[in-house]
Design an enzyme around this catalytic site. Structure first.
Site, short mmCIF file in Angstrom:
data_model
loop_
_atom_site.label_atom_id
_atom_site.label_comp_id
_atom_site.label_asym_id
_atom_site.label_seq_id
_atom_site.Cartn_x
_atom_site.Cartn_y
_atom_site.Cartn_z
N GLY A 216 -14.06 10.50 -1.86
CA GLY A 216 -15.17 9.73 -2.47
C GLY A 216 -14.62 8.38 -3.40
O GLY A 216 -13.23 8.55 -3.60
N CYS A 217 -15.64 7.25 -3.41
CA CYS A 217 -15.10 5.89 -3.94
C CYS A 217 -14.61 6.34 -5.43
O CYS A 217 -13.37 5.99 -5.91
CB CYS A 217 -15.98 5.15 -3.82
SG CYS A 217 -17.74 5.19 -4.41
N TYR A 218 -15.42 6.82 -6.33
CA TYR A 218 -15.19 7.03 -7.69
C TYR A 218 -13.92 8.01 -7.67
O TYR A 218 -13.31 7.87 -8.61
CB TYR A 218 -16.28 7.62 -8.21
CG TYR A 218 -17.66 6.65 -8.44
CD1 TYR A 218 -17.45 5.25 -8.94
CD2 TYR A 218 -18.75 6.81 -8.17
CE1 TYR A 218 -18.38 4.21 -9.28
CE2 TYR A 218 -19.83 5.93 -8.30
CZ TYR A 218 -19.71 4.70 -8.81
OH TYR A 218 -20.83 3.85 -8.87
N PHE B 291 -10.36 -1.41 -7.85
CA PHE B 291 -10.39 -1.11 -6.42
C PHE B 291 -11.63 -1.61 -5.58
O PHE B 291 -12.71 -1.78 -6.38
CB PHE B 291 -9.74 -0.06 -5.78
CG PHE B 291 -10.56 1.33 -6.27
CD1 PHE B 291 -11.25 2.16 -5.49
CD2 PHE B 291 -10.42 1.80 -7.61
CE1 PHE B 291 -12.04 3.20 -5.74
CE2 PHE B 291 -11.27 2.81 -8.05
CZ PHE B 291 -12.09 3.60 -7.00
#
Length: 310
Positions: A117-119, A288
């Protein structure tokens, strides 16, 4: 007949799928298979495409990703799932190459890879090396704060900010107030935590990028832990890695603010350790692109590892 690997992108019209297309544009070492709009929801055609691919990239909602996997009968088809459907599922390799020394090879050899996942990418990047080094206790009462660009919400949220009603879109939204977001189990498992962290997500009126932060108090850490020892552990873990950089002491001292868009359109991530030594307060930060290292960039990085193992 071409011997180039065939890559099927299932869900290629979503935010992540479109970004993957863009990142693969012009590549001459692979072939890309997509379905015309009229066939994207045709189970038979999707099954044919999935089973004809060397690697299937799933850019779908969770339920549709599980369905896609169930349609695969060809044992030679390898999968990269960009959804959250399989991130803590046994048998799936976690697609964060920088997470551990053997992770790139594990991804290269895998039949099934689940994209992070991104987070969680930022949270795990910061916490796992520190927990493993014994600098942050596995049961530390962690709260993880993050703000992402609105593209993290997918096409519907992009339309909200870029469509006809964009002027009415909120400048900043804090969500997940029930503290039951889908990401904490993933963070807990791969960061090596014994307790579920509190996760506080948000998004702002910018298209893409993430700043994630984790506050620590030295009174709750082992006696020898300082900003310097935390920074040194991160630098040692990520030394020589192409896509993850750690700010040194001089860079950290010169940094007064963090721009979430700093790494937009790249697959790079910067980690930093900041704080107030007099007060015993430390702040871990990651910056990011939620569409880069947090999604499509990571998927292409994993794809390249898998292709090299063919």
């Amino acid at each position: 007949m071409s011997t180039l690997p065939l890559i099927f992108i299932d869900g290629d019209q979503g935010t992540t799928g479109l970004q993957i297309h863009e990142r693969l544009r012009g590549r001459n070492d692979l072939r890309i298979l997509t379905l015309p709009a009229a066939e994207r929801k045709d189970a038979r055609r999707r099954a044919e495409a999935l089973n004809s691919a060397d690697i299937a990239l799933l850019c779908l909602p969770d339920a549709a990703a599980r369905e896609a996997v169930s349609l695969i009968e060809n044992p030679g088809v390898r999968v990269i799932d960009a959804s959250s459907a399989h991130r803590v599922t046994p048998g799936w390799v976690y697609g964060f190459p920088e997470m551990a020394a053997g992770q790139p090879q594990a991804i290269a050899d895998a039949l099934r890879v689940t994209n992070p996942g991104c987070y969680p990418t930022g949270a795990i990047a910061l916490l796992r090396p520190l927990v493993q080094a014994g600098l942050v206790p596995a049961d530390y009462p962690l709260t993880i704060h993050a703000v992402s660009g609105y593209s993290g919400g997918g096409r519907a949220q992009v339309e909200q900010y870029e469509g006809p009603a964009a002027a009415e879109a909120a400048p900043y939204v804090l969500y997940g107030l029930g503290l039951a977001h889908k990401h904490p189990p993933e963070m807990q498992r791969y960061a090596g935590l014994s307790q579920r962290p509190i996760f506080v997500p948000s998004y702002g009126a910018f298209r893409q990028g993430i700043v994630l932060s984790i506050a620590l108090q030295t009174r709750l850490l082992p006696a020898h832990v300082t900003q310097e020892s935390l920074r040194a552990a991160l630098q040692a873990h990520y030394a020589g890695m192409r896509h993850v950089a750690v700010l040194d002491a001089q860079q950290s001292a010169a940094t007064a603010q963090l721009d979430p868009t700093r790494h937009n359109d790249s697959n790079d991530m910067t980690l930093g350790v900041f704080g107030n030594a007099a007060e015993g307060h430390i702040l871990l930060c990651a910056v990011f692109d939620n569409l880069g290292k947090g999604a499509s960039g990571a998927a292409v990085q994993n794809l390249d590892l898998m292709l090299r193992a063919r």
